[in-house]
Design a protein around this motif. Structure first.
Motif, PDB file in Angstrom:
ATOM      1  N   ASN A 237     -19.017  29.010  64.113  1.00 10.50           N
ATOM      2  CA  ASN A 237     -17.644  28.485  64.008  1.00 10.50           C
ATOM      3  C   ASN A 237     -17.553  27.027  64.437  1.00 10.50           C
ATOM      4  N   ASN A 238     -18.276  26.675  65.490  1.00  5.19           N
ATOM      5  CA  ASN A 238     -18.277  25.306  65.992  1.00  5.19           C
ATOM      6  C   ASN A 238     -19.713  24.899  66.298  1.00  5.19           C
ATOM      7  N   PHE A 239     -20.033  23.634  66.056  1.00  7.72           N
ATOM      8  CA  PHE A 239     -21.408  23.194  66.289  1.00  7.72           C
ATOM      9  C   PHE A 239     -21.499  21.670  66.345  1.00  7.72           C
ATOM     10  N   TYR A 240     -22.606  21.229  66.921  1.00  8.92           N
ATOM     11  CA  TYR A 240     -22.948  19.802  66.889  1.00  8.92           C
ATOM     12  C   TYR A 240     -23.664  19.527  65.574  1.00  8.92           C
ATOM     13  N   TYR A 241     -23.252  18.451  64.916  1.00 11.66           N
ATOM     14  CA  TYR A 241     -23.796  18.163  63.581  1.00 11.66           C
ATOM     15  C   TYR A 241     -24.801  17.014  63.666  1.00 11.66           C
ATOM     16  N   VAL A 242     -26.023  17.271  63.191  1.00 13.52           N
ATOM     17  CA  VAL A 242     -27.095  16.278  63.179  1.00 13.52           C
ATOM     18  C   VAL A 242     -27.240  15.760  61.751  1.00 13.52           C
ATOM     19  N   ASP A 243     -26.761  14.531  61.497  1.00 16.41           N
ATOM     20  CA  ASP A 243     -26.931  13.952  60.170  1.00 16.41           C
ATOM     21  C   ASP A 243     -28.010  12.876  60.211  1.00 16.41           C
ATOM     22  N   ASN A 256     -21.323  14.564  66.701  1.00 15.19           N
ATOM     23  CA  ASN A 256     -19.961  15.064  66.533  1.00 15.19           C
ATOM     24  C   ASN A 256     -19.947  16.584  66.675  1.00 15.19           C
ATOM     25  N   TYR A 257     -18.980  17.078  67.425  1.00 15.21           N
ATOM     26  CA  TYR A 257     -18.790  18.519  67.588  1.00 15.21           C
ATOM     27  C   TYR A 257     -17.679  18.931  66.639  1.00 15.21           C
ATOM     28  N   ILE A 258     -18.007  19.741  65.640  1.00 16.80           N
ATOM     29  CA  ILE A 258     -17.048  20.000  64.578  1.00 16.80           C
ATOM     30  C   ILE A 258     -16.867  21.497  64.333  1.00 16.80           C
ATOM     31  N   ASN A 259     -15.781  21.818  63.647  1.00 18.49           N
ATOM     32  CA  ASN A 259     -15.495  23.180  63.235  1.00 18.49           C
ATOM     33  C   ASN A 259     -16.092  23.414  61.850  1.00 18.49           C
ATOM     34  N   SER A 260     -16.559  24.608  61.588  1.00 19.60           N
ATOM     35  CA  SER A 260     -17.211  24.896  60.311  1.00 19.60           C
ATOM     36  C   SER A 260     -16.278  24.647  59.123  1.00 19.60           C
ATOM     37  N   ASP A 262     -14.302  22.226  58.827  1.00 18.59           N
ATOM     38  CA  ASP A 262     -14.252  20.779  58.584  1.00 18.59           C
ATOM     39  C   ASP A 262     -15.633  20.197  58.295  1.00 18.59           C
ATOM     40  N   ALA A 263     -16.628  21.050  58.245  1.00 18.91           N
ATOM     41  CA  ALA A 263     -18.005  20.566  58.108  1.00 18.91           C
ATOM     42  C   ALA A 263     -18.275  20.062  56.695  1.00 18.91           C
TER      43      ALA A 263
END
Length: 399
Positions: A237-243, A256-260, A262-263
């Motif tokens: 549901n929520n995670f840190y995103y590694v781009d 960024n810590y985002i909601n799935s 909004d991913a």
């Protein structure tokens, strides 16, 4: 009324500093470039430099590689700058500053300050702060730097010569420390590069605990030693995103810590500890990541990475080091498509053939190279800390 004194001061000094325009304590000499069409001009013994020969925030380093004749000086706008002048880059490479320890000539990108009674290093450090303000004043305009009049009219505050010298000597010692750490880091990086080449070409081999040779290395496709893009459950549901912008020199920056909900669509690689992320776009940058986060938070990576998970009897740290080798990167580049943004797809990546040793030798190679990485990281941390220390000093030792 506020006293005209710096925040940080050596205890043996007191009294206020006095303000003046830089032009009242220095005269300025510009530069020029002798004709490159006259090759004889460029076979002399007089050093000539351009802005690229200086290093940002290093006032002692000048990389002299070009020399001109006296005839070149006589027939161009360049001039011989006396020793202990302050060389200020006012155009291309604006903001670089150095002090010369021998006579030289400069290009037209310089304004050089010649002092009579003040410490050249003190004024040079002071100008490192002040010229940045000149640059900021010209931002957003067609002016790409500043001119002689800008420097001449620059307001500065300075103490007596004895205090100038004390401050300058202290800052020079800090710069010397920065240079030492920089050289140490570069030497470690060069050593690692050489030892990696020798280890992965098997010029250097480890022996087992009984002193015997390990078996010959075997050829395997990458997909045989690591699972490529392992299937994962639905996104958390929520995670840190590694781009692709998150990793620099093998380290993760701010995420960024985002909601799935909004991913972005590329957020698909759910990470587990010891997974490896291989940058598939512009892989020559080697911006790969060994994911070693131990927190309970969820992390998801972009599909711009290939996600690799070591198979049984294969060491994840060995695989990570192997992905950084010249041979592997060159092989990847041959399979890339595109010019400006060369990229490889996961299928092509997975079929690249590599040579791998027995697991025990993998571990020894990985541990040795990882220890070198740890040393490089430690030196780099000391280097960055010293740079921050210097930055703080410059803010507090000057007005």
């Amino acid at each position: 009324m506020k006293n005209n004194v710096p925040k940080l001061r050596f205890p043996e000094f007191s009294g206020e500093w006095y303000g003046c325009q830089l032009g009242t304590i220095a005269k300025f000499i510009g530069g020029g470039t002798p004709s490159t069409q006259k090759t004889d001009f460029w076979y002399g013994d007089i050093p000539w430099i351009s802005s690229s020969d200086l290093i940002e925030n290093n006032i002692k380093y000048i990389n002299v590689t070009r020399f001109i004749t006296q005839e070149a000086v006589n027939n161009s706008a360049t001039k011989i700058i006396p020793v202990n002048s302050i060389l200020v880059v006012s155009r291309v490479g604006v903001g670089k500053i150095a002090v010369n320890d021998k006579e030289l000539c400069t290009s037209q990108d310089f304004q050089s300050a010649i002092l009579e009674n003040d410490n050249c290093y003190f004024i040079a450090y002071l100008l490192q702060i002040k010229t940045q303000k000149l640059i900021e004043l010209n931002q957003g305009t067609s002016i790409k730097g500043f001119v002689k009049d800008d420097l001449s009219s620059l307001l500065i505050d300075i103490p007596r010569l004895e205090e100038q010298s004390k401050i300058a000597d202290f800052l020079i010692s800090v710069d010397d420390k920065i240079q030492q750490l920089t050289q140490k880091k570069e030497l470690l990086e060069q050593y690692k590069k050489g030892i990696v080449q020798q280890m992965f070409s098997q010029q250097i081999r480890f022996k087992d605990d009984n002193g015997n040779n390990y078996p010959n290395w075997q050829e395997k496709d990458l997909k045989e030693i690591a699972e490529v893009n392992p299937k994962s459950e639905n996104l958390p549901n929520n995670f840190y995103y590694v781009d692709l912008e998150s990793v620099n020199n093998g380290r993760v920056g701010t995420l960024n810590y985002i909601n799935s909900n909004d991913a972005p669509s590329r957020a698909q690689r759910v990470l587990s500890k010891n997974d490896i992320l291989f940058q598939m776009v512009r892989p020559y940058q080697r911006n790969n990541l060994l994911f070693s986060v131990t927190s309970e938070d969820n992390y998801v990576a972009s599909t711009g990475y290939a996600q690799l998970r070591a198979r049984e009897n294969y060491d994840y740290k060995f695989i990570f080091q192997m992905l950084l080798t010249e041979n592997f990167v060159n092989t990847v580049m041959l399979r890339c498509t595109g010019t400006s943004y060369p990229a490889i797809n996961s299928s092509d990546l997975s079929t690249i053939t590599i040579k791998t040793p027995k697991y025990e030798e993998q571990v020894k190679i990985a541990d040795f190279l990882t220890s070198l990485d740890d040393k490089i990281t430690q030196v780099n941390a000391q280097l960055e800390q010293t740079k921050l220390f210097k930055k703080s000093l410059l803010q507090q030792l000057f007005i």
